[in-house]
Design a protein around this motif. Sequence first.
Motif, mmCIF file in Angstrom:
data_model
loop_
_atom_site.group_PDB
_atom_site.id
_atom_site.type_symbol
_atom_site.label_atom_id
_atom_site.label_comp_id
_atom_site.label_asym_id
_atom_site.label_seq_id
_atom_site.Cartn_x
_atom_site.Cartn_y
_atom_site.Cartn_z
ATOM 1 N N ALA A 104 -5.314 45.451 56.712
ATOM 2 C CA ALA A 104 -5.685 45.018 58.052
ATOM 3 C C ALA A 104 -6.087 43.553 58.020
ATOM 4 N N PRO A 105 -5.645 42.760 58.978
ATOM 5 C CA PRO A 105 -6.062 41.356 59.005
ATOM 6 C C PRO A 105 -7.477 41.148 59.532
ATOM 7 N N LEU A 106 -8.018 42.119 60.271
ATOM 8 C CA LEU A 106 -9.374 42.026 60.806
ATOM 9 C C LEU A 106 -10.200 43.220 60.349
ATOM 10 N N ALA A 107 -11.501 43.011 60.196
ATOM 11 C CA ALA A 107 -12.430 44.112 59.935
ATOM 12 C C ALA A 107 -13.766 43.762 60.567
ATOM 13 N N THR A 108 -14.375 44.734 61.214
ATOM 14 C CA THR A 108 -15.668 44.519 61.861
ATOM 15 C C THR A 108 -16.607 45.664 61.498
ATOM 16 N N PRO A 109 -17.903 45.382 61.413
ATOM 17 C CA PRO A 109 -18.869 46.414 61.032
ATOM 18 C C PRO A 109 -19.381 47.188 62.238
ATOM 19 N N LEU A 110 -19.986 48.316 61.974
ATOM 20 C CA LEU A 110 -20.799 48.982 62.990
ATOM 21 C C LEU A 110 -21.989 48.074 63.288
ATOM 22 N N LEU A 111 -22.391 48.003 64.545
ATOM 23 C CA LEU A 111 -23.487 47.131 64.947
ATOM 24 C C LEU A 111 -24.691 47.970 65.369
ATOM 25 N N THR A 112 -25.876 47.459 65.097
ATOM 26 C CA THR A 112 -27.101 48.137 65.513
ATOM 27 C C THR A 112 -27.934 47.187 66.363
ATOM 28 N N LEU A 113 -28.663 47.766 67.315
ATOM 29 C CA LEU A 113 -29.471 46.989 68.244
ATOM 30 C C LEU A 113 -30.852 46.746 67.664
ATOM 31 N N ALA A 114 -31.251 45.469 67.598
ATOM 32 C CA ALA A 114 -32.572 45.107 67.090
ATOM 33 C C ALA A 114 -33.571 45.020 68.238
ATOM 34 N N GLY A 115 -34.831 44.874 67.878
ATOM 35 C CA GLY A 115 -35.891 44.836 68.879
ATOM 36 C C GLY A 115 -35.804 43.651 69.813
ATOM 37 N N ASP A 116 -35.085 42.595 69.388
ATOM 38 C CA ASP A 116 -34.950 41.417 70.243
ATOM 39 C C ASP A 116 -33.768 41.527 71.199
ATOM 40 N N GLY A 117 -33.140 42.708 71.237
ATOM 41 C CA GLY A 117 -32.026 42.916 72.148
ATOM 42 C C GLY A 117 -30.703 42.370 71.664
ATOM 43 N N ARG A 118 -30.637 41.963 70.403
ATOM 44 C CA ARG A 118 -29.400 41.430 69.840
ATOM 45 C C ARG A 118 -28.789 42.417 68.839
#
Length: 237
Positions: free
Chosen positions: A210-224
């Motif tokens: 695959a030419p692209l790969a992205t991780p699972l994302l988690t929400l931090a306390g700062d909303g990011r």
Amino acid sequence: MPLSPHDFWQTLAPAGTYPAPDDPAGHIEGFPAHLPDGRELLLPIRVLPGDGQSAVASLIVNQASFAVEDALAGALARLLSPHAPEVIIGVPTLGLTLASNVARHLGHTRMVPLGTSRKFWYREDLAEPLSSITSPTHGKTLFIDPRMLPLVEGRRVAVVDDVVSSGKSMAATLRLLGKAGVSPIVIGCAMLQGSAWRHSLADWADRIVAPLATPLLTLAGDGRWRPAQAASGTGPI
């Protein structure tokens, strides 16, 4: 300025345009994915069903600009080329657009599409239930047209889909092809999303590109949003 939903997937930016995927500041609405040549594609962040604490970077190939689609297809074709595939099999729905473009980049005159719309001449022994991360409860059945079998029997086959995430759709595809007596040499996709696919496709980990790969994302306390785990997409993954 925030991007509108239809603005994503339209432009490839030079390396260094966006904050790094693991930037400590995190990400708000878009997450940058990187092609092997360093160019960046900003993807929208989509919150997963549940408690709202997990999200993925989304890629919808048939909503991308032709320039982005062509760049992804070309990059994937270059990763598939060392495997010398003779036939490209496309996985519905969004994988069909990509598979057709990849086949053209490889100099093929056609590709073999799988389908989820049953034609009256299809056979029940060449069918497999299908689900994915984006449609987990929407029951579909995957078919291969029996008339396509002479095109794939005894050939070096590469299977192409747009995104591999949970791996369930691709696992179903491999089961279907097994019923048809087809053993692919390689799996290709535009993007590997997260790492859950490693469980469903454990036996294929060294044959997925695959030419692209992205991780699972988690929400931090700062909303990011920040990566839950690392990802790299220069394949094999």
